[in-house]
Design a protein around this motif. Structure first.
Motif, mmCIF file in Angstrom:
data_model
loop_
_atom_site.group_PDB
_atom_site.id
_atom_site.type_symbol
_atom_site.label_atom_id
_atom_site.label_comp_id
_atom_site.label_asym_id
_atom_site.label_seq_id
_atom_site.Cartn_x
_atom_site.Cartn_y
_atom_site.Cartn_z
ATOM 1 N N CYS A 192 0.844 -1.193 0.000
ATOM 2 C CA CYS A 192 0.000 0.000 0.000
ATOM 3 C C CYS A 192 0.880 1.245 0.000
ATOM 4 O O CYS A 192 1.461 1.613 1.023
ATOM 5 N N LYS B 14 -1.175 -0.622 -4.818
ATOM 6 C CA LYS B 14 -1.940 -1.275 -3.757
ATOM 7 C C LYS B 14 -2.158 -2.725 -4.157
ATOM 8 O O LYS B 14 -2.266 -3.048 -5.343
ATOM 9 N N CYS C 107 -5.997 2.019 2.063
ATOM 10 C CA CYS C 107 -5.363 0.991 1.240
ATOM 11 C C CYS C 107 -6.357 0.211 0.401
ATOM 12 O O CYS C 107 -5.967 -0.438 -0.573
#
Length: 403
Positions: free
Chosen positions: A81, A86, A168
């Protein structure tokens, strides 16, 4: 952060190998082709496949998503993240959505409604999403409390505001930023990858594109190309659209747009000179599409349009004598959310069929998104009762009979 260097190198390497929006299969990588998506038209995202992972790169905001198969060894031990990359385990088990800017119909076509658990607003054009919410299947989330989004595997957003507050699990989804109708529709493959449902995503897009191109070809031989002015009124001035996807729709429907020099000019109705110029231009136009934004679509009628136009001598305005003034707000929710920004994005063949009927009236086709102002057509209000299918089954495409 727990990072698998091998995974990251493979992912980044895959991005570097991409060419023209397609996929490059690296040496010694074997993938089941039946479970892959290949991009044909979309310009603003790219795909890459590895053995146990996939990568999506969103060119509009520079974010990349590393999607790891849930049955792989790396799934439980890899989490990434950063502002640029991500990671997610796929297929995602559940998700929430910022409904303010999101074309929900992509989820509906893929049959992903059962895994949708939270929304930020009920001001949406999807009757079946409203039905799910009314039946208590969806949690209403407050945008001012983003910490609540973290309970879901992914939170999809259709805008890129406040990047510093994005968690995230945020995923950006921007089909409306593409420049052509089919490019926008192909973003169904973007969502399909998160669900491991590339097969259905491919089938949907192939059917949409085939139907769309058949309609394009059906009017390609027309000798007469009606001139269309797609315009809007704002703060006392008229302007002509320069949005590429709208201009493309007109071309594909067999029409002709105003030239670029006209599109870039604003015409103030309080200026006699501007009104004369606007009058002269409109005397050359066959069809007008009025895209003026309004808080009262039901109250926006021909009288208001003509009042805003502020032209006394209407004798040369062919679009008035032929009653061809249209708006694309025919379908909207009871809270006035326009389906133009939802269903019309995922199913452009319906918009194109509407425009072909607008430009070349047959009299035996009912438009989906466009209503005729001069014939006093009113918008159609969509509520939960308008959802006639099982909300947990995929929405089927509406394909147009094509000659």
């Amino acid at each position: 952060m727990l990072v698998s260097m091998e995974v990251l190198l493979l992912a980044l390497g895959g991005l570097l190998l991409l060419v023209g929006g397609g996929m490059v299969e690296g040496a010694a990588i074997k993938v089941d082709v039946g479970n892959m998506s290949k991009l044909d038209d979309a310009a603003y995202f790219h795909l890459y496949y590895g053995n146990t992972f996939k990568v999506i790169k969103n060119d509009l905001d520079g974010k990349s998503y590393l999607l790891i198969q849930n049955n792989s060894r790396m799934a439980p031990r890899t989490k990434y993240c950063t502002p640029r990359i991500k990671s997610f385990v796929v297929p995602i088990s559940n998700f929430s959505m910022d409904a303010r800017y999101f074309p929900v119909s992509f989820f509906e076509l893929l049959g992903l409604m059962p895994t949708m658990k939270g929304i930020t607003s009920d001001k949406v054009a999807s009757p079946c999403l409203l039905k799910l919410y009314n039946e208590g299947e969806l949690q209403m989330l407050n945008n001012s409390e983003p910490q609540h989004f973290s309970q879901y595997a992914a939170h999809f957003i259709g805008h890129d505001d406040d990047q510093e507050t994005q968690s995230c699990n945020y995923v950006t989804f921007f089909p409306r930023d593409e420049q052509a109708p089919l490019q926008r529709a192909e973003w169904i493959k973007y969502l399909g990858i998160f669900a491991n449902d590339e097969v259905r995503a491919n089938e949907i897009y192939d059917a949409v594109k085939s139907n769309y191109m058949c309609l394009v070809n059906s009017v390609a031989s027309k000798n007469l190309k009606p001139t269309v002015a797609w315009m809007e009124f704002n703060d006392g001035a008229w302007s002509f659209t320069d949005e590429a996807y709208k201009l493309k729709y007109i071309e594909d429907a067999g029409g002709e747009n105003l030239d670029d020099s006209i599109n870039k000019i604003t015409y103030n109705t309080s200026s006699i000179e501007d009104l004369e110029l606007l009058h002269a231009i409109l005397c050359t136009v066959d069809v007008v599409i009025d895209g003026t934004l309004t808080t009262d679509p039901f109250g926006y009628n021909a009288t208001l349009f003509l009042q805003n136009l502020n032209i006394d001598d209407k004798s040369c305005l062919g679009f008035l004598s032929s009653q061809s003034v249209w708006r694309h707000d025919k379908r909207l929710s009871t809270d006035l959310a326009l389906d133009w920004f939802d269903g019309a994005v995922s199913q452009p063949q319906l918009v194109l069929a509407d425009l072909i009927e607008v430009l070349f009236p047959s009299g035996n086709y009912t438009t989906t998104y466009f209503r005729n102002l001069l014939k006093e057509e009113e918008p159609i209000s969509l509520g939960p009762e308008s959802c006639t299918r099982d909300t947990f089954t995929p929405m089927e495409l509406t394909l147009i009979t094509c000659p």
